[in-house]
Design an enzyme around this catalytic site. Structure first.
Site, PDB file in Angstrom:
ATOM      1  N   ASP A 264       0.831  -1.198   0.000  1.00 15.27           N
ATOM      2  CA  ASP A 264       0.000   0.000   0.000  1.00 15.27           C
ATOM      3  C   ASP A 264       0.874   1.261   0.000  1.00 15.27           C
ATOM      4  O   ASP A 264       1.863   1.335   0.738  1.00 15.27           O
ATOM      5  CB  ASP A 264      -0.850  -0.040   1.290  1.00 15.27           C
ATOM      6  CG  ASP A 264      -1.928   1.005   1.347  1.00 15.27           C
ATOM      7  OD1 ASP A 264      -2.829   0.955   0.492  1.00 15.27           O
ATOM      8  OD2 ASP A 264      -1.896   1.865   2.250  1.00 15.27           O
TER       9      ASP A 264
ATOM     10  N   GLU B  98       1.535  -0.551  -5.030  1.00 14.59           N
ATOM     11  CA  GLU B  98       0.512   0.452  -5.291  1.00 14.59           C
ATOM     12  C   GLU B  98       1.224   1.795  -5.242  1.00 14.59           C
ATOM     13  O   GLU B  98       1.562   2.289  -4.170  1.00 14.59           O
ATOM     14  CB  GLU B  98      -0.600   0.432  -4.239  1.00 14.59           C
ATOM     15  CG  GLU B  98      -1.747   1.361  -4.637  1.00 14.59           C
ATOM     16  CD  GLU B  98      -2.299   2.238  -3.526  1.00 14.59           C
ATOM     17  OE1 GLU B  98      -3.392   2.788  -3.698  1.00 14.59           O
ATOM     18  OE2 GLU B  98      -1.628   2.415  -2.488  1.00 14.59           O
TER      19      GLU B  98
HETATM   20  C1  GLC Z   1      -4.287   2.996  -0.569  1.00 15.91           C
HETATM   21  C2  GLC Z   1      -5.512   2.142  -0.412  1.00 15.91           C
HETATM   22  C3  GLC Z   1      -6.631   3.007   0.017  1.00 15.91           C
HETATM   23  C4  GLC Z   1      -6.279   3.634   1.349  1.00 15.91           C
HETATM   24  C5  GLC Z   1      -4.963   4.375   1.264  1.00 15.91           C
HETATM   25  C6  GLC Z   1      -4.437   4.687   2.622  1.00 15.91           C
HETATM   26  O1  GLC Z   1      -4.438   3.920  -1.566  1.00 15.91           O
HETATM   27  O2  GLC Z   1      -5.768   1.462  -1.611  1.00 15.91           O
HETATM   28  O3  GLC Z   1      -7.838   2.321   0.109  1.00 15.91           O
HETATM   29  O4  GLC Z   1      -7.276   4.515   1.745  1.00 15.91           O
HETATM   30  O5  GLC Z   1      -3.980   3.600   0.641  1.00 15.91           O
HETATM   31  O6  GLC Z   1      -3.982   3.514   3.249  1.00 15.91           O
END
Ligand code: GLC
Length: 556
Positions: free
Chosen positions: A217, A280
């Site tokens: 993440d 991500e």
């Molecule tokens: C990422 C996740 C999202 C979350 C953010 C903070 O973007 O996919 O859902 O709110 O991180 O952890």
């Protein structure tokens, strides 16, 4: 049932075809997938019960969004204990059972890792709040004195991704702490050795249990520029390029983040069975993103450029080409993603007057998508996504053609972004609504009771699994056929060769002996020679492919 069994211990060196290079990975958002106990929130036993469904779909792996102990201030992306399953979702035994059964059905399991921030209920943050400025406990987070005569102003001008200031003070505290997301998600200090060793331990904890990898993440956010300098831009996830391609802001994409992933890669490689990581990271251009998937870092990064592409042939072609070239330059596979739990479902985006636009949520007073047109385009888009070489992601419900909930009333909303922007940002709840399994059951069969943590719109009945299973031409059966053919034709490991279409609205390419034609325009087009394997819509009386439709043809 798809009972493909796999040898999860084949060393990469023997095959050079590691599973993650071509895998179809299905994202499960646990709270909305299947509820086993009727509390209205999906759980791990619910997932286990539906694994045969996923086996029949023909996917290679599942990725689970967080199910760890959490006050759920950001739906579990605020972790209070990285080694404990939140009772909402079950127990560690439930996890182990789910993992074992997924493996027995030939599916790998990837779990979410949230290293940028913890929950404010994490033991470390609680200890930090109880310790004075300058203490060792505070050094694990980013506490700073405020500006102004009395320190009443935040230490810098950074804004939270969810809106508002990125700094907060606990009641009565003299210092501020940084949170790039909600105030209940304090950012960790990745310069601190405790943070590094703790996360290596967390990785080991889950690797030892047998997980096949991690979705990391906010992978581009862990390290901040020294001195936390002011920045004029807005720290956003999607518009992460606002500061210019080479200047994403001092909170993103810092050089030192890569050393963290190199150390994690060494750790993963010390385990048997091709464990993997997917980043991500909302950064651009692709050449910056692919630095996260160099040979000694992660294996994959989500391709958000593809997710952001409009329903436009030239735009799609350009993104496909640039994605393939950028990942090839580092020897990594490209990924193809259309939807996830942070974006309006693509079925609904494709039904907007600017098809493919990515609004931050849709409410009843906003433009309502054309449901039928969006679905038709989404079905065609699946032919594109699943024909491309590399790894593809499917967000739960996508295989049903499920639309966004576009009329959810404000009082149901839970996304912190909605509250932090005073409703200006509608937020992500609309893509997180519990799945419909049975058209005529309470909560559409999501669980044994009528409860569902977000209300499901009436049109979900049309998309329920039992309305589609075994129904020729349904979106679910279409996905099953596409996945089977993708597997048979080894498309994930193939090569793309563009063919010239007969109109600027048509994309046509070969991958091995399979030809894909996507007609993004309105007028029917003649298909090239080949044996029709599958099409997203019926051909017309002259055998032509109608508008907003796609086909796969066998070349031999
Ligand atoms: C990422 C996740 C999202 C979350 C953010 C903070 O973007 O996919 O859902 O709110 O991180 O952890």
């Amino acid at each position: 049932m798809n009972m493909r069994t796999k040898d999860f211990t084949t060393p990469a060196a023997c095959t050079n075809l590691e599973w993650w290079r071509s895998a179809v990975i299905y994202q499960i958002y646990p709270r909305s997938f299947a509820d086993s106990d009727g509390d209205g929130i999906g759980d791990l036993p619910g997932i286990t019960a539906k694994l045969p469904y996923l086996g029949r779909l023909g996917i290679d792996a599942i990725w689970l969004s967080p199910f760890y102990l959490s006050p759920q201030a950001d739906a579990g992306y605020d972790v209070a204990d990285y080694r404990v399953v939140d009772p909402l979702f079950g127990t560690l035994d439930d996890f182990d059972r789910m993992l074992e059964q997924a493996h027995a059905l030939g599916m790998r399991v990837i779990v979410d890792l949230v290293p940028n921030h913890t929950s404010d209920e994490h033991a470390w943050f609680q200890a930090a709040l109880q310790s004075p400025p300058g203490s060792a406990e505070r050094a694990r987070y980013l506490f700073r004195d405020g500006k102004g005569a009395h320190g009443n102003l935040p230490p810098n001008n950074w804004q939270s991704v969810f809106g508002g200031n990125a700094w907060s003070r606990a009641p009565g505290d003299s210092q501020w702490y940084l949170h790039l997301f909600d105030r209940r998600q304090p950012d960790l200090n990745w310069d601190h050795p405790d943070v590094r060793s703790e996360f290596e331990d967390v990785l080991k904890f889950w690797l030892d249990r047998g997980v096949d990898g991690f979705r990391v993440d906010v992978a581009h956010g862990l390290v901040k520029a020294p001195g936390l300098p002011d920045w004029a831009g807005q720290a956003a996830m999607v518009e992460g390029t606002e500061g210019g391609d080479d200047n994403p802001g001092p909170m993103w994409d810092q050089e030192d983040v890569h050393e963290i992933y190199r150390s994690w890669r060494r750790l993963l490689d010390s385990y048997p069975g091709e464990r993997m990581m997917v980043a991500e990271a909302w950064i651009a251009p692709q050449a910056r993103l692919t630095r996260y998937i160099r040979p000694d870092e992660m294996q994959q990064a989500f391709n958000f450029d593809y997710l952001l592409t409009h329903w436009d042939a030239a735009e799609i072609k350009a993104v496909v080409d640039s994605s393939l070239a950028a990942s090839a330059a580092v020897g990594a596979p490209t990924t193809w993603v259309m939807s996830n739990h942070d974006s309006v479902r693509h079925t609904s985006r494709y039904g907007l007057s600017k098809p493919g636009a990515r609004p931050k949520g849709i409410a009843a007073d906003g433009e309502q998508p054309d449901e039928a047109l969006g679905l038709r385009r989404a079905r065609a888009a699946a032919f594109l996504t699943l024909a491309l070489p590399g790894s593809a992601y499917i967000y739960q419900g996508e295989e049903l053609g499920l639309p966004e909930h576009t009329t959810l009333e404000a009082h149901y909303r839970q996304d912190p972004a909605f509250f932090r922007t005073n409703g200006e940002e509608i937020g992500r709840d609309g893509c997180r609504v519990p799945l419909p399994w049975l058209a005529d059951a309470p909560s559409f069969g999501f669980g044994p009771s009528e409860k569902s943590w977000l209300p499901q719109p009436e049109n979900f009945a049309r998309y329920a699994v039992d309305r589609q299973e075994g129904v020729y031409g349904s979106t679910l059966e279409l996905y099953r056929q596409l996945l089977q053919l993708r597997h048979d034709y080894k498309l994930g490991n193939g090569q793309l060769r563009w063919q010239s279409g007969d109109s600027s609205d048509v994309l046509s390419f070969d991958n091995g002996t399979l030809c894909t034609v996507i007609n993004l325009g309105m007028r029917p087009v003649t298909l090239p020679p080949g044996r029709l394997l599958l099409s997203s819509e019926q051909r017309d009386a002259s055998g032509r492919l109608p508008g907003n439709a796609a086909a796969w043809l066998a070349l031999r």
